[in-house]
Design an enzyme around this catalytic site. Structure first.
Site, short mmCIF file in Angstrom:
data_model
loop_
_atom_site.label_atom_id
_atom_site.label_comp_id
_atom_site.label_asym_id
_atom_site.label_seq_id
_atom_site.Cartn_x
_atom_site.Cartn_y
_atom_site.Cartn_z
N LEU A 31 -31.51 -16.09 -13.05
CA LEU A 31 -32.31 -17.11 -13.73
C LEU A 31 -33.65 -16.46 -14.07
O LEU A 31 -34.30 -15.85 -13.22
CB LEU A 31 -32.53 -18.32 -12.83
CG LEU A 31 -33.57 -19.34 -13.33
CD1 LEU A 31 -33.11 -20.00 -14.63
CD2 LEU A 31 -33.82 -20.42 -12.28
N GLU A 32 -34.03 -16.58 -15.35
CA GLU A 32 -35.32 -16.05 -15.79
C GLU A 32 -36.27 -17.23 -15.96
O GLU A 32 -36.04 -18.09 -16.82
CB GLU A 32 -35.09 -15.31 -17.13
CG GLU A 32 -36.29 -14.62 -17.70
CD GLU A 32 -35.94 -13.88 -19.02
OE1 GLU A 32 -34.98 -14.29 -19.71
OE2 GLU A 32 -36.63 -12.91 -19.35
N VAL A 33 -37.27 -17.31 -15.11
CA VAL A 33 -38.25 -18.38 -15.23
C VAL A 33 -39.41 -17.86 -16.08
O VAL A 33 -39.93 -16.77 -15.81
CB VAL A 33 -38.75 -18.85 -13.85
CG1 VAL A 33 -40.00 -19.72 -13.97
CG2 VAL A 33 -37.64 -19.62 -13.13
N HIS A 44 -34.44 -20.02 -18.01
CA HIS A 44 -33.44 -19.43 -18.90
C HIS A 44 -32.23 -18.99 -18.08
O HIS A 44 -32.30 -18.03 -17.31
CB HIS A 44 -34.08 -18.24 -19.64
CG HIS A 44 -33.14 -17.52 -20.57
ND1 HIS A 44 -33.28 -16.20 -20.89
CD2 HIS A 44 -32.05 -17.96 -21.24
CE1 HIS A 44 -32.31 -15.85 -21.72
NE2 HIS A 44 -31.55 -16.90 -21.94
N THR A 102 -35.23 -10.82 -21.18
CA THR A 102 -33.82 -10.46 -21.39
C THR A 102 -33.39 -10.55 -22.85
O THR A 102 -32.78 -9.61 -23.38
CB THR A 102 -32.88 -11.31 -20.52
OG1 THR A 102 -33.18 -12.69 -20.74
CG2 THR A 102 -33.04 -10.98 -19.05
#
Ligand code: NAI
Length: 724
Positions: free
Chosen positions: A480-482, A469, A518
């Site tokens: 970056l949201e993994v 994301h 988030t």
């Protein structure tokens, strides 16, 4: 002749009267300023002062950087303001001795800078008589101290304005921004730029020849007058007379407070130290630096900012996998599905930062072209800012190709999907692409809300499926949201994390769930803002309240940016998953085609060119809302921020978040949660869990059960534990 002195962190080599002093901190990978280096530096100065065979000095580094600043870990040892002030004064004394080598002993000292000269590194160079940098793109100068909630206190607030002028110095000190060689030369911050391999040679020659030139006794204004013309000269006229100076400092202060809303004491103190150094003389400036540093290094703002610094550094070493032995797979070739706003950005950072070969797939030729144009725009911007050479930009561009079919997908290592936010579309694309890519390839979706588990249901290899994301604009946003599901393998996770890092991102890994972390915590935050609107608060009052609290933009302006239609879709997904707690008020259902900035119709007015104006007051009538009333700013701030903080706590409680640290970094870097508050969990610790629980219970009594405090907060309050 070459002679050497026994030192731990420095070497000294003297040839033809020029001593080349090389910093090489033995106990660390990088050169940082702190007690070990300073102690050794004293002995270096002893030698330089007393050795009559030395007629000039070149100060350089054996590391990839010159000196990256103070050792931030050392700050933690400075728990007493007075002790910190004394440590700074000791540093001042050393830098003064360095300065006196050229001002009183007439031995020119040239800083030969390759890589970063930041914070104390630049201050060290400023105490030299001359500075030469190389032309490598990694070479940068700057005073980033305010980003850690402190000020340049190694003489930067005093020497920098004397060298390049007050306005330019303030611009560097108050923003903490990096200055590249060409700009530094223009500002008079450096004397010369040398090709990387000739750096030492040029510096040595300068050290030898500068000796014969008149040694400037009073540097500054006159030293760079010759470089100036036009508006800079005018500004200088303002800077050199006392009345002009007062006006300049007053304006600078007003501008600063308008931007920081008083939330960043370091910037205010830096400005004051510069002012004192200019108006009351160097000694007053140095005294102010030492005193302010002592105050600031122990302040809650600095502690919060440093927690983000350290959290980011820890994450840079975290593979993301639960099994620490798991290695990421190699990613040479990336495919991006959908080259819109997000896909274009993902393609850009994949070639520019990660150095991967990128293949974009779009629905039609204009789509492909749009994606390639996006990449080109990002690369051009880098060239313009001199962060990238023309040649390297061309190379990066050549690595990106696009098409409307699946050609070139067979040997892809990682597929990042960024098509429309539609579950069925994402599922069918996943099924299709799995028929083409190899068994090892990882499939990542950039969905902003759809649970990855639902997308992965369409997969025959769910262990290779996860979420990556990104945030818009991808090339600028640092997070970056993994997102991993119960089926995602450690190898796939480590691969996505490692690649995200290559793209230049700080990566947090979270467990799957609607909105992940988030998007989930921003939803109740936005909803509460809409409730306040419904209850009579004005658009601008709501946004101003949150900006004053420290967010970069208010929630309603953010809604315009994201798109009101997108926001409504997100709300629906969240309500389906979490029930009424996530239900926004119905206000927006009455909007007629208001989508925000993209159709120039939202909470704010936009002109033809998309430039934003005031709030669009016609929206009140359109939504059937009554007249506006005054809502206390504190009520707005408390309600909106508490919804986010409580939701973050629920994410930790439910195991969406792996740690409070990740929650803090995610909120600050992804959503603009005020960095000086350290993130939701740091903030809870700072205020105290009991006070937060009280606040939430009070809000629940007045406004409804959506404010019921998370059990994890109640437990922390009862047990007296902290999150960080
Ligand atoms: P966009 O509308 O700008 O781009 C989507 C692109 O996908 C379009 O260019 C479209 O032609 C292409 N596309 C559609 N079907 C396709 C197919 N079958 N094959 C190949 N390409 C196809 O949308 P945007 O904003 O880039 O969003 C993409 C995804 O990223 C969505 O899932 C969205 O939720 C997510 N996202 C968006 C963020 C944002 O701020 N816009 C932030 C984070 C995630």
């Amino acid at each position: 002749m070459t002679t050497a002195t026994e030192l731990e962190h420095f070497s000294i080599n003297v040839e033809d009267g020029i001593a080349v002093v090389t910093m090489d901190r033995a106990d660390q990978e990088m050169n940082t300023l702190g007690p070990p280096l300073m102690t050794d530096f004293e002995r270096v100065l002893d030698r330089l002062e007393t050795d009559d065979a030395i007629i000039g000095v070149v100060l350089t580094s054996a590391k990839k950087d010159f000196l990256v600043g103070a050792d931030v870990k050392w700050f933690a040892e400075l728990t007493d303001p007075e002790e910190a002030t004394a440590a700074i004064q000791a540093g001042h004394a050393l830098f003064a001795r360095l300065e006196q080598l050229h001002t009183t002993r007439h031995k020119p000292v040239v800083a030969a800078i390759r890589g970063a000269a930041l914070g104390g590194g630049l201050e060290l160079a400023l105490a030299c008589s001359h500075r030469v940098v190389d032309d490598d793109p990694s070479t940068v100068l700057g005073q980033p101290e305010v980003k850690l909630g402190v000020i340049p206190a190694g003489g930067g607030c005093v020497r920098l304005p004397r060298l390049i002028g007050v306005a330019e110095a303030l611009d560097i000190i108050l923003t903490g921004k990096n200055v590249r060689p060409a700009k530094a030369r223009k500002l008079g911050l450096v004397d010369d730029i040398a090709p990387a391999r000739y750096l030492l040679e040029v510096a040595t020659r300068l050290a030898a020849s500068a000796r014969t030139a008149a040694v400037p006794t009073k540097r500054g204004v006159s030293a760079f007058l010759s470089n100036l013309s036009g508006d800079r000269l005018q500004r200088l006229a303002l800077e050199t007379n006392p009345v002009g100076q007062s006006v300049l400092f007053k304006q600078a202060r007003q501008k600063l407070l308008a931007e920081t809303h008083g939330n960043y004491p370091a910037q205010e103190r830096a400005l004051e130290a510069v002012r004192l150094g200019v108006q009351d003389g160097v000694d007053a400036g140095y005294r102010a630096e030492a005193r302010f540093f002592g105050e600031l290094v122990t302040s809650s703002e600095s502690l919060a900012l440093r927690s983000i610094f350290f959290g980011t550094r820890e994450l840079a070493k975290d593979s993301g996998a639960s099994d620490l032995d798991v290695e990421p797979s190699t990613v040479d070739k990336v495919a991006v599905l959908g080259g819109g706003l997000m896909g274009g950005g993902i393609a850009a950072v994949s070639t520019l930062n990660a150095g991967a070969t990128v293949r974009v797939k779009e629905v039609d030729a204009p789509g492909v072209e749009r994606a390639l144009r996006y990449v080109r725009k990002v690369l051009d911007e880098q060239v313009k800012r001199r962060r990238l050479r023309d040649f390297d930009a061309e190379k990066a561009m050549l690595a990106v190709t696009g098409d409307t079919d699946w050609r070139g997908f067979a040997d892809t290592d990682l597929v990042i999907e960024a098509v429309f936010e539609d579950l069925d579309l994402k599922r069918s694309i996943l099924t299709e692409v799995e028929g083409i890519i190899g068994e090892h390839a990882v499939f990542a979706s950039n969905t902003s809300t759809i649970p990855i588990t639902q997308i992965a249901e369409a997969s025959s290899r769910p262990e290779n499926v996860l979420g990556m994301h990104y945030f818009s604009p991808v090339e600028k946003m640092p997070l970056l949201e993994v997102i991993v599901t119960k089926s995602t393998s450690d190898t796939a996770t480590a691969t996505a994390v490692a690649f995200g890092r290559r793209q230049g991102k700080t990566v947090i890994v979270v467990n799957d769930g609607p909105g992940f972390y988030t998007s989930r915590i921003i939803a109740p935050y936005s909803n509460e803002a809409l409730r306040l609107l419904e209850e009579g608060a004005a658009i601008e009052a709501i946004d101003k309240a949150l900006v004053k609290w420290g967010f970069p933009v208010g929630p309603l302006l953010l809604a315009d940016e994201v798109g009101l239609d997108v926001g409504q879709k997100v709300t629906k997904i969240m309500v389906d998953a979490f029930g009424d707690r996530m239900a926004g008020p119905e206000v927006l259902s009455g909007t007629k085609d208001r989508k925000g900035r993209k159709n120039r119709k939202g909470f704010y007015l936009y002109d033809e060119k998309g430039k934003r104006g005031n709030a669009d007051e016609s929206i009140y009538a359109e939504l059937g809302l009554g007249p506006r009333r005054e809502v206390p700013i504190q009520e707005i701030q408390e309600r909106v921020t508490m919804m986010m903080v409580n939701e973050a706590a629920l994410c930790l409680q439910e195991g969406i978040l792996r740690s409070a640290r990740d929650g803090d970094i995610g909120a600050v870097m992804g959503l603009g949660f005020p960095p000086f508050r350290g993130g939701p969990f740091w903030y809870v610790d700072e205020v105290g869990a009991p006070a937060i629980v009280d606040r939430l219970q009070g809000l629940a009594a007045r406004h409804g059960s959506r404010f019921e405090p998370a059990a994890i907060l109640v437990a922390a309050a009862e047990n007296g534990t902290t999150f960080r």
